[in-house]
Motif scaffolding. Structure first.
Motif, PDB file in Angstrom:
ATOM      1  N   LEU A 151     -11.050  -0.631 -14.118  1.00  0.00           N
ATOM      2  CA  LEU A 151     -10.805  -1.312 -12.850  1.00  0.00           C
ATOM      3  C   LEU A 151     -10.759  -2.816 -13.097  1.00  0.00           C
ATOM      4  O   LEU A 151     -11.732  -3.406 -13.560  1.00  0.00           O
ATOM      5  N   LEU A 152      -9.631  -3.423 -12.812  1.00  0.00           N
ATOM      6  CA  LEU A 152      -9.429  -4.843 -13.073  1.00  0.00           C
ATOM      7  C   LEU A 152      -9.525  -5.689 -11.813  1.00  0.00           C
ATOM      8  O   LEU A 152     -10.137  -6.744 -11.809  1.00  0.00           O
ATOM      9  N   LEU A 153      -8.888  -5.240 -10.748  1.00  0.00           N
ATOM     10  CA  LEU A 153      -8.839  -5.988  -9.495  1.00  0.00           C
ATOM     11  C   LEU A 153      -9.011  -4.993  -8.362  1.00  0.00           C
ATOM     12  O   LEU A 153      -8.295  -3.999  -8.295  1.00  0.00           O
ATOM     13  N   VAL A 154      -9.982  -5.271  -7.499  1.00  0.00           N
ATOM     14  CA  VAL A 154     -10.344  -4.350  -6.418  1.00  0.00           C
ATOM     15  C   VAL A 154     -10.127  -5.052  -5.090  1.00  0.00           C
ATOM     16  O   VAL A 154     -10.652  -6.145  -4.859  1.00  0.00           O
ATOM     17  N   LEU A 155      -9.351  -4.427  -4.217  1.00  0.00           N
ATOM     18  CA  LEU A 155      -9.043  -4.966  -2.891  1.00  0.00           C
ATOM     19  C   LEU A 155      -9.537  -3.984  -1.836  1.00  0.00           C
ATOM     20  O   LEU A 155      -9.074  -2.846  -1.774  1.00  0.00           O
ATOM     21  N   ASP A 156     -10.497  -4.414  -1.050  1.00  0.00           N
ATOM     22  CA  ASP A 156     -11.025  -3.611   0.053  1.00  0.00           C
ATOM     23  C   ASP A 156     -10.071  -3.769   1.227  1.00  0.00           C
ATOM     24  O   ASP A 156      -9.937  -4.863   1.773  1.00  0.00           O
ATOM     25  N   SER A 157      -9.385  -2.692   1.605  1.00  0.00           N
ATOM     26  CA  SER A 157      -8.464  -2.790   2.739  1.00  0.00           C
ATOM     27  C   SER A 157      -8.964  -1.999   3.947  1.00  0.00           C
ATOM     28  O   SER A 157      -8.198  -1.679   4.850  1.00  0.00           O
ATOM     29  N   TRP A 158     -10.266  -1.696   3.959  1.00  0.00           N
ATOM     30  CA  TRP A 158     -10.877  -1.127   5.157  1.00  0.00           C
ATOM     31  C   TRP A 158     -10.991  -2.219   6.218  1.00  0.00           C
ATOM     32  O   TRP A 158     -11.153  -3.404   5.888  1.00  0.00           O
ATOM     33  N   GLU A 159     -10.945  -1.845   7.467  1.00  0.00           N
ATOM     34  CA  GLU A 159     -10.964  -2.812   8.563  1.00  0.00           C
ATOM     35  C   GLU A 159     -12.190  -3.717   8.532  1.00  0.00           C
ATOM     36  O   GLU A 159     -12.129  -4.874   8.928  1.00  0.00           O
ATOM     37  N   HIS A 160     -13.321  -3.202   8.075  1.00  0.00           N
ATOM     38  CA  HIS A 160     -14.534  -4.024   8.075  1.00  0.00           C
ATOM     39  C   HIS A 160     -14.381  -5.271   7.202  1.00  0.00           C
ATOM     40  O   HIS A 160     -15.113  -6.228   7.370  1.00  0.00           O
ATOM     41  N   ALA A 161     -13.433  -5.255   6.269  1.00  0.00           N
ATOM     42  CA  ALA A 161     -13.237  -6.387   5.365  1.00  0.00           C
ATOM     43  C   ALA A 161     -12.501  -7.548   6.038  1.00  0.00           C
ATOM     44  O   ALA A 161     -12.522  -8.663   5.520  1.00  0.00           O
ATOM     45  N   PHE A 162     -11.865  -7.290   7.202  1.00  0.00           N
ATOM     46  CA  PHE A 162     -11.029  -8.345   7.787  1.00  0.00           C
ATOM     47  C   PHE A 162     -11.029  -8.435   9.303  1.00  0.00           C
ATOM     48  O   PHE A 162     -10.500  -9.406   9.851  1.00  0.00           O
ATOM     49  N   MET A 163     -11.597  -7.493  10.026  1.00  0.00           N
ATOM     50  CA  MET A 163     -11.466  -7.453  11.487  1.00  0.00           C
ATOM     51  C   MET A 163     -12.015  -8.696  12.192  1.00  0.00           C
ATOM     52  O   MET A 163     -11.450  -9.135  13.193  1.00  0.00           O
ATOM     53  N   VAL A 164     -13.089  -9.277  11.706  1.00  0.00           N
ATOM     54  CA  VAL A 164     -13.652 -10.457  12.364  1.00  0.00           C
ATOM     55  C   VAL A 164     -12.639 -11.604  12.331  1.00  0.00           C
ATOM     56  O   VAL A 164     -12.422 -12.289  13.334  1.00  0.00           O
ATOM     57  N   ASP A 165     -12.007 -11.807  11.185  1.00  0.00           N
ATOM     58  CA  ASP A 165     -11.083 -12.931  11.024  1.00  0.00           C
ATOM     59  C   ASP A 165      -9.644 -12.616  11.421  1.00  0.00           C
ATOM     60  O   ASP A 165      -8.925 -13.505  11.870  1.00  0.00           O
ATOM     61  N   TYR A 166      -9.213 -11.375  11.243  1.00  0.00           N
ATOM     62  CA  TYR A 166      -7.786 -11.066  11.380  1.00  0.00           C
ATOM     63  C   TYR A 166      -7.461  -9.985  12.399  1.00  0.00           C
ATOM     64  O   TYR A 166      -6.295  -9.652  12.571  1.00  0.00           O
ATOM     65  N   GLY A 167      -8.477  -9.445  13.069  1.00  0.00           N
ATOM     66  CA  GLY A 167      -8.195  -8.368  14.012  1.00  0.00           C
ATOM     67  C   GLY A 167      -7.510  -7.222  13.295  1.00  0.00           C
ATOM     68  O   GLY A 167      -8.017  -6.721  12.297  1.00  0.00           O
ATOM     69  N   ILE A 168      -6.343  -6.837  13.790  1.00  0.00           N
ATOM     70  CA  ILE A 168      -5.615  -5.728  13.161  1.00  0.00           C
ATOM     71  C   ILE A 168      -4.507  -6.209  12.231  1.00  0.00           C
ATOM     72  O   ILE A 168      -3.666  -5.432  11.795  1.00  0.00           O
ATOM     73  N   LYS A 169      -4.522  -7.482  11.890  1.00  0.00           N
ATOM     74  CA  LYS A 169      -3.461  -8.063  11.046  1.00  0.00           C
ATOM     75  C   LYS A 169      -3.803  -7.927   9.562  1.00  0.00           C
ATOM     76  O   LYS A 169      -4.087  -8.912   8.870  1.00  0.00           O
ATOM     77  N   ARG A 170      -3.775  -6.704   9.081  1.00  0.00           N
ATOM     78  CA  ARG A 170      -4.079  -6.414   7.679  1.00  0.00           C
ATOM     79  C   ARG A 170      -3.204  -7.232   6.717  1.00  0.00           C
ATOM     80  O   ARG A 170      -3.714  -7.742   5.720  1.00  0.00           O
ATOM     81  N   PRO A 171      -1.890  -7.372   6.969  1.00  0.00           N
ATOM     82  CA  PRO A 171      -1.075  -8.162   6.028  1.00  0.00           C
ATOM     83  C   PRO A 171      -1.563  -9.609   5.880  1.00  0.00           C
ATOM     84  O   PRO A 171      -1.539 -10.154   4.769  1.00  0.00           O
ATOM     85  N   ASP A 172      -2.013 -10.226   6.975  1.00  0.00           N
ATOM     86  CA  ASP A 172      -2.508 -11.601   6.891  1.00  0.00           C
ATOM     87  C   ASP A 172      -3.779 -11.669   6.045  1.00  0.00           C
ATOM     88  O   ASP A 172      -3.968 -12.598   5.255  1.00  0.00           O
ATOM     89  N   TYR A 173      -4.657 -10.686   6.218  1.00  0.00           N
ATOM     90  CA  TYR A 173      -5.869 -10.615   5.400  1.00  0.00           C
ATOM     91  C   TYR A 173      -5.520 -10.450   3.922  1.00  0.00           C
ATOM     92  O   TYR A 173      -6.089 -11.132   3.058  1.00  0.00           O
ATOM     93  N   ILE A 174      -4.577  -9.577   3.624  1.00  0.00           N
ATOM     94  CA  ILE A 174      -4.215  -9.340   2.226  1.00  0.00           C
ATOM     95  C   ILE A 174      -3.601 -10.605   1.617  1.00  0.00           C
ATOM     96  O   ILE A 174      -3.866 -10.930   0.453  1.00  0.00           O
ATOM     97  N   ASN A 175      -2.832 -11.341   2.395  1.00  0.00           N
ATOM     98  CA  ASN A 175      -2.312 -12.628   1.907  1.00  0.00           C
ATOM     99  C   ASN A 175      -3.462 -13.577   1.574  1.00  0.00           C
ATOM    100  O   ASN A 175      -3.435 -14.271   0.545  1.00  0.00           O
ATOM    101  N   ALA A 176      -4.479 -13.624   2.448  1.00  0.00           N
ATOM    102  CA  ALA A 176      -5.646 -14.476   2.180  1.00  0.00           C
ATOM    103  C   ALA A 176      -6.394 -13.986   0.942  1.00  0.00           C
ATOM    104  O   ALA A 176      -6.809 -14.793   0.104  1.00  0.00           O
TER     105      ALA A 176
END
Length: 192
Positions: A151-176
């Motif tokens: 495992l080299l790079l791990v990206l948590d894409s569960w809602e708990h990782a971004f909902m406070v800052d991005y709501g349902i905008k997962r793509p914006d969180y992934i860009n960040a």
């Protein structure tokens, strides 16, 4: 042996672009819950009667079924937090592996597409069988994790990782997330 949650407060206070302290605190709390649950499960397993395991139900069976959830939930989060920190230093060895597969931008774009496949985890790995870099999606901590991978790079894409800052905008969180990758850490993992 009880596991102790690691402290990632160094990521707060503006250290990460696009991640508020509130978002990070929520995520750290969830991670600590996984560590606590792992300790609880392991403690109960030490005492559980394993003489009558059963597919339908036994205490031992249920503990074993959930052990991997708590274990992977704990340590995938650690890998995630540790590969944050906006460090662009890529080792020559990792750069060569990235270039052999179309370059960093191509693999990061694939990791983003993988993360957008649903709530779960997106992973950049080195496959021990073919030596190539791969991206994988796993929907739950314990289901679908491919074997023979570093495992080299791990990206948590569960809602708990971004909902406070991005709501349902997962793509914006992934860009960040992509702006905050600690490539020096990814390079260390690649070297191991």
């Amino acid at each position: 042996m009880a596991y102790e949650p690691k402290n990632y407060d160094h990521l707060k206070g503006g250290a990460l672009k696009g991640f508020s302290d509130s978002q990070l605190d929520q995520h750290f709390t969830l991670y600590k819950g996984y560590v606590a649950k792992l300790n609880e499960i392991e403690s109960k397993l030490a005492e559980a009667d394993n003489t009558k395991p059963n597919y339908s139900f036994s205490e031992y069976t249920e503990l074993k079924r959930r052990e991997a959830v708590a274990f992977n939930g704990s340590f995938l989060h650690e890998l995630y937090f540790e590969n944050l920190g906006a460090n662009a230093s890529i080792s020559p060895e990792l750069q060569k592996a990235l270039d052999a597969q179309g370059g960093k931008d191509k693999l990061v774009a694939d990791l983003k597409a993988t993360a957008l496949s649903g709530p779960g985890w997106a992973l950049l790995t080195r496959n021990r069988r073919d030596g190539k870099l791969h991206t994988y999606f796993i929907a739950e901590h314990h289901l679908g994790l491919p074997i023979e991978q570093d495992l080299l790079l791990v990206l948590d894409s569960w809602e708990h990782a971004f909902m406070v800052d991005y709501g349902i905008k997962r793509p914006d969180y992934i860009n960040a997330f992509n702006e905050n990758i600690n490539w020096a850490e990814v390079s260390k993992r690649f070297a191991r």
